[in-house]
Design a protein around this motif. Structure first.
Motif, PDB file in Angstrom:
ATOM      1  N   TRP A 215       0.403  -1.557   0.311  1.00  0.00           N
ATOM      2  CA  TRP A 215       0.252   0.182  -0.039  1.00  0.00           C
ATOM      3  C   TRP A 215       0.814   1.288  -0.034  1.00  0.00           C
ATOM      4  N   GLU A 216       0.325   2.543  -0.768  1.00  0.00           N
ATOM      5  CA  GLU A 216       1.295   3.323  -0.833  1.00  0.00           C
ATOM      6  C   GLU A 216       1.882   4.380   0.936  1.00  0.00           C
ATOM      7  N   HIS A 217       0.890   3.686   1.199  1.00  0.00           N
ATOM      8  CA  HIS A 217       1.083   4.714   2.714  1.00  0.00           C
ATOM      9  C   HIS A 217       2.644   3.881   3.321  1.00  0.00           C
ATOM     10  N   ALA A 218       3.082   3.072   3.346  1.00  0.00           N
ATOM     11  CA  ALA A 218       3.709   1.944   3.815  1.00  0.00           C
ATOM     12  C   ALA A 218       5.113   2.364   3.155  1.00  0.00           C
ATOM     13  N   TYR A 219       5.444   3.042   2.152  1.00  0.00           N
ATOM     14  CA  TYR A 219       6.201   3.926   1.270  1.00  0.00           C
ATOM     15  C   TYR A 219       6.707   5.500   0.853  1.00  0.00           C
ATOM     16  N   TYR A 220       5.490   5.993   1.077  1.00  0.00           N
ATOM     17  CA  TYR A 220       5.071   7.212  -0.051  1.00  0.00           C
ATOM     18  C   TYR A 220       5.971   8.213   0.916  1.00  0.00           C
ATOM     19  N   LEU A 221       6.132   8.599   2.103  1.00  0.00           N
ATOM     20  CA  LEU A 221       6.785   9.679   2.559  1.00  0.00           C
ATOM     21  C   LEU A 221       8.194   9.861   2.014  1.00  0.00           C
ATOM     22  N   ASN A 222       8.846   8.151   2.119  1.00  0.00           N
ATOM     23  CA  ASN A 222      10.078   8.295   2.114  1.00  0.00           C
ATOM     24  C   ASN A 222      10.260   8.472   0.662  1.00  0.00           C
ATOM     25  N   TYR A 223       9.728   7.132  -0.328  1.00  0.00           N
ATOM     26  CA  TYR A 223       9.958   6.847  -1.080  1.00  0.00           C
ATOM     27  C   TYR A 223       9.085   7.528  -2.805  1.00  0.00           C
ATOM     28  N   GLN A 224       7.999   8.120  -2.287  1.00  0.00           N
ATOM     29  CA  GLN A 224       7.221   8.621  -3.257  1.00  0.00           C
ATOM     30  C   GLN A 224       6.717   7.657  -4.526  1.00  0.00           C
ATOM     31  N   ASN A 225       6.839   7.158  -5.294  1.00  0.00           N
ATOM     32  CA  ASN A 225       6.532   7.137  -6.519  1.00  0.00           C
ATOM     33  C   ASN A 225       6.907   5.395  -7.251  1.00  0.00           C
ATOM     34  N   ARG A 226       8.540   5.772  -6.306  1.00  0.00           N
ATOM     35  CA  ARG A 226       9.373   4.767  -6.143  1.00  0.00           C
ATOM     36  C   ARG A 226       8.923   2.942  -5.428  1.00  0.00           C
TER      37      ARG A 226
END
Length: 251
Positions: A215-226
């Protein structure tokens, strides 16, 4: 402040879990397992999950730089906590027997509401996710688990490549999994949303050993769309000792 895992006895779990619908903050471990009925004793508790959120046994910042502290704090205290709360609302509404582990509910999730499916799955998936990560990760598994990975996938590198592909190609939100299937073989797959391989509605079934939240909430703050970078970084924090315990209990 560092959070610590509370270890409780089987008797305490049975007492506390009956109150789970009224006390989300209770800490516990399961004592039975629908996904592995032939497992007995301590091994059975490894594969079972209670209906309440278990405190982390490491700091929010402990997994940096691979997962940042803010993401961990929001993920644990907001997203995962909401699944636990909503699950306990659902079990009160649907008269679930909380003397049994959550796995029993997931195995027959088609008999329950969408609320139970989404939040029961979300709670189970996150409880496993926190357990199979550690700031003191080994580079690779050892022993029987390592041998099984080599036998099933040819090598650890081939396994990692296949797992990363499952995580990267899961459309939208969901999870990637390493499981022991019904033939006692290792298998890799993914599920949408908060579904998991224990559910009778899932196309991909097995006993989860390793799960990665995409899920994007697991990584988006740090990795954005990567997403691919997040998936690759995951190998630096896998708790292979915990995965090996689950493998041994599943077998």
């Amino acid at each position: 402040m560092k959070l610590t895992r509370e270890l409780i006895s089987r008797r305490t779990f049975l007492s506390n879990s009956s109150k789970a619908s009224l006390a989300v903050g209770l800490v516990g471990t399961g004592v039975l397992s629908a996904c592995s009925n032939d497992v007995k004793g301590d091994d059975k508790s490894i594969l079972a999950t209670s209906f309440s959120q278990t405190p982390l046994n490491y700091d929010f910042s402990a997994l940096e730089p691979h997962i940042d502290a803010m993401t961990m704090e929001i993920h644990f205290t907001k997203h995962a906590a909401a699944y636990a709360k909503n699950l306990n609302d659902a079990i009160g509404e649907e008269n679930v027997d909380t003397n049994k582990p959550l796995e029993d509910v997931l195995a027959t999730i088609s008999q329950y509401s969408t609320k139970m499916r989404n939040n029961g799955g979300g709670h189970y998936n996150h409880e496993l996710f926190w357990q199979i990560m550690t700031p003191d990760a080994a580079e690779r598994p050892e022993g029987d688990l390592a041998a099984a990975i080599d036998e099933s996938f040819g090598s650890f590198d081939s396994f990692a490549e296949e797992f990363e592909k499952a995580a990267a190609t899961r459309f939208g939100s969901g999870w990637a999994w390493l499981v022991v299937d019904s033939d006692k073989k290792l298998a890799i797959g993914s599920t949408p949303n908060q579904d998991n391989p224990l559910m009778d509605v899932s196309d991909f079934k097995g006993t989860p050993l390793l799960g990665l939240d995409v899920w994007e909430h697991a990584y988006y703050l740090n990795y954005q769309n990567r997403r691919a970078d997040y998936i690759s970084a995951f190998w630096n924090i896998v708790n292979w000792n915990k995965v090996a315990e689950r493998f041994s209990a599943s077998m």
